[in-house]
Every structure is written in C-alpha cells, then in structure tokens.
Design a protein around this motif. Structure first.
Motif, PDB file in Angstrom:
ATOM      1  N   GLN A 224     -25.583 -18.047 -40.561  1.00 51.39           N
ATOM      2  CA  GLN A 224     -24.596 -19.041 -40.974  1.00 51.39           C
ATOM      3  C   GLN A 224     -25.105 -19.877 -42.143  1.00 51.39           C
ATOM      4  OE1 GLN A 224     -23.958 -21.147 -37.312  1.00 51.39           O
ATOM      5  NE2 GLN A 224     -22.469 -19.675 -36.527  1.00 51.39           N
ATOM      6  N   ALA A 227     -24.907 -17.859 -45.306  1.00 55.34           N
ATOM      7  CA  ALA A 227     -23.548 -17.848 -45.848  1.00 55.34           C
ATOM      8  C   ALA A 227     -23.260 -19.130 -46.623  1.00 55.34           C
ATOM      9  CB  ALA A 227     -22.539 -17.663 -44.713  1.00 55.34           C
ATOM     10  N   GLU A 228     -23.692 -20.270 -46.100  1.00 55.64           N
ATOM     11  CA  GLU A 228     -23.498 -21.536 -46.807  1.00 55.64           C
ATOM     12  C   GLU A 228     -24.273 -21.555 -48.117  1.00 55.64           C
ATOM     13  OE1 GLU A 228     -24.832 -24.419 -44.051  1.00 55.64           O
ATOM     14  OE2 GLU A 228     -23.224 -24.057 -42.580  1.00 55.64           O
ATOM     15  N   GLU A 231     -22.526 -19.278 -50.628  1.00 50.55           N
ATOM     16  CA  GLU A 231     -21.278 -19.905 -51.073  1.00 50.55           C
ATOM     17  C   GLU A 231     -21.552 -20.982 -52.111  1.00 50.55           C
ATOM     18  OE1 GLU A 231     -17.327 -20.696 -51.554  1.00 50.55           O
ATOM     19  OE2 GLU A 231     -18.198 -19.054 -50.380  1.00 50.55           O
ATOM     20  N   SER A 327     -22.784 -12.157 -39.162  1.00 50.01           N
ATOM     21  CA  SER A 327     -23.000 -11.314 -40.341  1.00 50.01           C
ATOM     22  C   SER A 327     -21.692 -11.057 -41.084  1.00 50.01           C
ATOM     23  CB  SER A 327     -23.635  -9.985 -39.927  1.00 50.01           C
ATOM     24  OG  SER A 327     -22.747  -9.227 -39.116  1.00 50.01           O
ATOM     25  N   GLY A 329     -19.379 -13.243 -41.535  1.00 49.59           N
ATOM     26  CA  GLY A 329     -19.181 -14.405 -42.395  1.00 49.59           C
ATOM     27  C   GLY A 329     -19.964 -14.295 -43.691  1.00 49.59           C
ATOM     28  N   VAL A 330     -21.201 -13.787 -43.617  1.00 42.92           N
ATOM     29  CA  VAL A 330     -21.990 -13.584 -44.828  1.00 42.92           C
ATOM     30  C   VAL A 330     -21.363 -12.489 -45.685  1.00 42.92           C
ATOM     31  CG1 VAL A 330     -24.288 -13.073 -45.724  1.00 42.92           C
ATOM     32  CG2 VAL A 330     -24.050 -14.305 -43.564  1.00 42.92           C
ATOM     33  N   SER A 331     -20.882 -11.421 -45.046  1.00 45.19           N
ATOM     34  CA  SER A 331     -20.261 -10.322 -45.793  1.00 45.19           C
ATOM     35  C   SER A 331     -19.011 -10.796 -46.528  1.00 45.19           C
ATOM     36  CB  SER A 331     -19.913  -9.178 -44.838  1.00 45.19           C
ATOM     37  OG  SER A 331     -21.065  -8.676 -44.197  1.00 45.19           O
ATOM     38  N   LYS A 332     -18.255 -11.692 -45.904  1.00 47.13           N
ATOM     39  CA  LYS A 332     -17.055 -12.208 -46.552  1.00 47.13           C
ATOM     40  C   LYS A 332     -17.409 -12.982 -47.821  1.00 47.13           C
ATOM     41  CE  LYS A 332     -13.112 -15.276 -45.807  1.00 47.13           C
ATOM     42  NZ  LYS A 332     -12.450 -16.226 -44.872  1.00 47.13           N
ATOM     43  N   VAL A 333     -18.415 -13.843 -47.731  1.00 46.61           N
ATOM     44  CA  VAL A 333     -18.845 -14.599 -48.905  1.00 46.61           C
ATOM     45  C   VAL A 333     -19.338 -13.647 -49.992  1.00 46.61           C
ATOM     46  CG1 VAL A 333     -20.508 -16.300 -49.756  1.00 46.61           C
ATOM     47  CG2 VAL A 333     -19.417 -16.629 -47.529  1.00 46.61           C
TER      48      VAL A 333
END
Length: 344
Positions: A224, A227-228, A231, A327, A329-333
C-alpha cells in the motif's frame, strides 16, 4: 545451703571461657546489633526552590532533552508529553519549539528498539504541521530508509508506516528531493524481495516480516505504501496551471492566450528553488540526484525498476487474499502511469 551453691556457680559462669570447636563461629553476645545494612541517599550539590512552576515551553524543552534517555519508558513518556503539548495548544499558535529544534532529537528514535517508543514517535510526527515538515524531508528520509533496511522486522514495518505518513504530509518533496526517488525505490525492492541489480546490494535475500502469525499484514502495508509512493512520483501528470473537470478532462486556468508558460516565469514558491543545481554541495551520482519532474522520474523508473516491479506484482497476485488485493492497487497505479506516458 543449696541456694548458696547455686549462686556461687552462677557467678563462676561469668568468668568461664567458652570452649570453641574448630570451624564453628564464635557465639554472638546477647546485646549484639546487626550493622551489615547499607543506607542509600540522594545528594544534591545544587538546589533551587521557586514559588512558581516552570513554564510550558520550559517543560517542553526539558522533555525534548529527555529523548536521549537510556530508559525506553522515559523516552516514551517524553514523546507522549510532547505530543499532548502540540495537540492541545490553542489554534493558530506556534509550536512550543520549532520543528528544526525538535527533529534532531526525534529522528534517531525511528531506529529505536522499543515498539512503544516508535509507535509514540509516529503519533508525535502526525501531530506536527505538514507545512513545517516539507522543508525537512531531506533530513527525515535517510533515517526512514535506514529503518526500511534494518535487520529487525518490526523496525522495518515501523519505518514503512513513517514513510506512508511522510508521503501523505509532503509527497511531492519526498519524490523530488536528492536521493528521494531512486534510493527509496531501492529500499522498497529490498523490503519486498523484488531485487534489481542495485537493490541487491542492500540485501541478498527476501526480507522477513517477522512472525508467521501476522498473515501477510506487513506485506500488505508495504504494498500500500509503494502504491502511494508511485502515485506521488509518476501519478497523474497535471500541470500547475490546469485542473481536471468532472469528465476527467484537463482545463487550463489562470492565463490564457497569448501568455504561454507564465507559471515558469513567476517567483518560485519553494524554499530553496535552485537546490537542484547543487552549486555548493558534494557531487552526486545518479542515485543521489534530484528528479523534480514526473518525466525524469518515469524515465528512471521504466529503465531501472519497471521489470522487477511487474515481476514482483505478478508473484504477489498469485498469492491471492489480502496480498493479492494490495498488489492490484499497485498494478492500477502502474497501469495509469504507463497510460499517461513519459509526459502530460
């Protein structure tokens, strides 16, 4: 007659020498007093008595000095006092001490061995104003990165929590300061075990997250935070003079035609606007450079970290559960960053 003989014998007892046996201690007299105890005393060389209590600022400074105490209980209680003083101060009033005075005593506690001290430290950092933190990001990041690559698993997890707070407080400064992009990415690669050629120098094996009963929660937290971080570094490339409307389209605000690139010619809002030139500092290598634009950060990420991150995300997705969702969420970013391309 009998009584006189008894009295005579009683008097003779006082003058008889007792016979001592070998190895047997001499009997103690009836009036013996034990003096083997030791008394403890506190001696004060100087003592000053005042009728008035110390001010709040004086108490605050005193507890700042106690942060270097050898007792973890004392360090935790001093951090709690500092946090309470900051939170309970009246609105729109300055801090009892500037952030530049507080941080040098606070930062070493990021690597403290006590879980309670680190948890209380995070509460104190969250109580500090975000506007005061932005100018001290280069001072904070080396301690956070040292915590992320620490041998103790709980210290690594605490350092990731502090990095998440730092990104939320000053994300743009975190990714654009000297060493903030490449060195921090290498730490993520080391913590997650997604090694590249550079991050393998930090750690040769996949880092352990402590007890097996944690059910992957530290791994979820690291994903998480990654991902931040991505971003903030290579997220939506919105220009300074643009906004996004309800349909997702960028709309130019401020100056229009015939004025072009007006924002680039205005007075800088940064505290040190020419720090990227490194005019008076030590020569930097590629890892220690400042990557202030999204284009530079995306270029470095795509050439040095993209393959390793995609490979690690694929393995995390196969694990399923909470780790798989984190994971995703990271892939989306990452997909959005690739769709934006190297520039706006």
């Amino acid at each position: 007659m009998g009584s006189s003989q008894k009295k005579k014998k009683d008097k003779q007892k006082d003058f008889q020498k007792p016979k001592l046996k070998v190895g047997k201690a001499k009997p103690k007299p009836a009036n013996f007093t034990d003096t083997s105890f030791q008394s403890k005393a506190i001696v004060l060389n100087q003592q000053s008595l005042h009728t008035t209590a110390p001010s709040a600022n004086a108490q605050f400074s005193h507890h700042v000095s106690l942060l270097s105490s050898k007792s973890d209980t004392q360090r935790r209680e001093s951090l709690a006092h500092l946090t309470t003083s900051i939170v309970s101060r009246p609105v729109d009033t300055p801090l009892p001490q500037p952030v530049s005075v507080i941080l040098p005593s606070v930062l070493p506690l990021i690597l403290d061995a006590s879980n309670g001290v680190r948890a209380q430290l995070l509460k104190l950092l969250r109580a500090l104003p975000s506007s005061d933190i932005e100018d001290h990001v280069p001072q904070l990041l080396p301690y956070v990165r040292a915590g992320m690559t620490h041998l103790a698993a709980d210290i690594r997890v605490s350092a990731v929590d502090m990095l998440s707070w730092l990104i939320d407080a000053a994300g743009a400064e975190v990714v654009s300061c000297a060493g903030g992009w490449i060195k921090t990415m290498n730490c993520f690669m080391s913590v997650l075990g997604w090694h590249t050629e550079e991050s393998s120098k930090w750690s040769s094996n996949r880092a352990s997250f402590g007890k097996s009963g944690s059910q992957g929660k530290p791994m979820i937290k690291v994903l998480q935070t990654l991902a931040e971080f991505l971003e903030a570094g290579i997220g939506n490339p919105i220009m300074d003079n643009t906004l996004t409307d309800s349909d997702g389209e960028r709309v130019v605000i401020g100056w229009g035609f015939p004025l072009c690139h007006t924002a680039q010619h205005m007075i800088p809002t940064a505290t040190v606007p020419y720090a990227y030139l490194n005019l008076f500092g030590q020569p930097r290598d590629e890892e220690g450079e400042m990557y202030e634009t999204r284009e530079d950060r995306f270029r470095v990420f795509s050439t040095r970290f993209m393959k390793a991150v995609e490979r690690g995300l694929e393995n995390a997705r196969k694990e399923g559960g909470e780790v798989g969702r984190a994971s995703a969420g990271v892939s989306k970013v990452l997909r959005e960053a690739v769709s934006y391309g190297p520039g706006p």
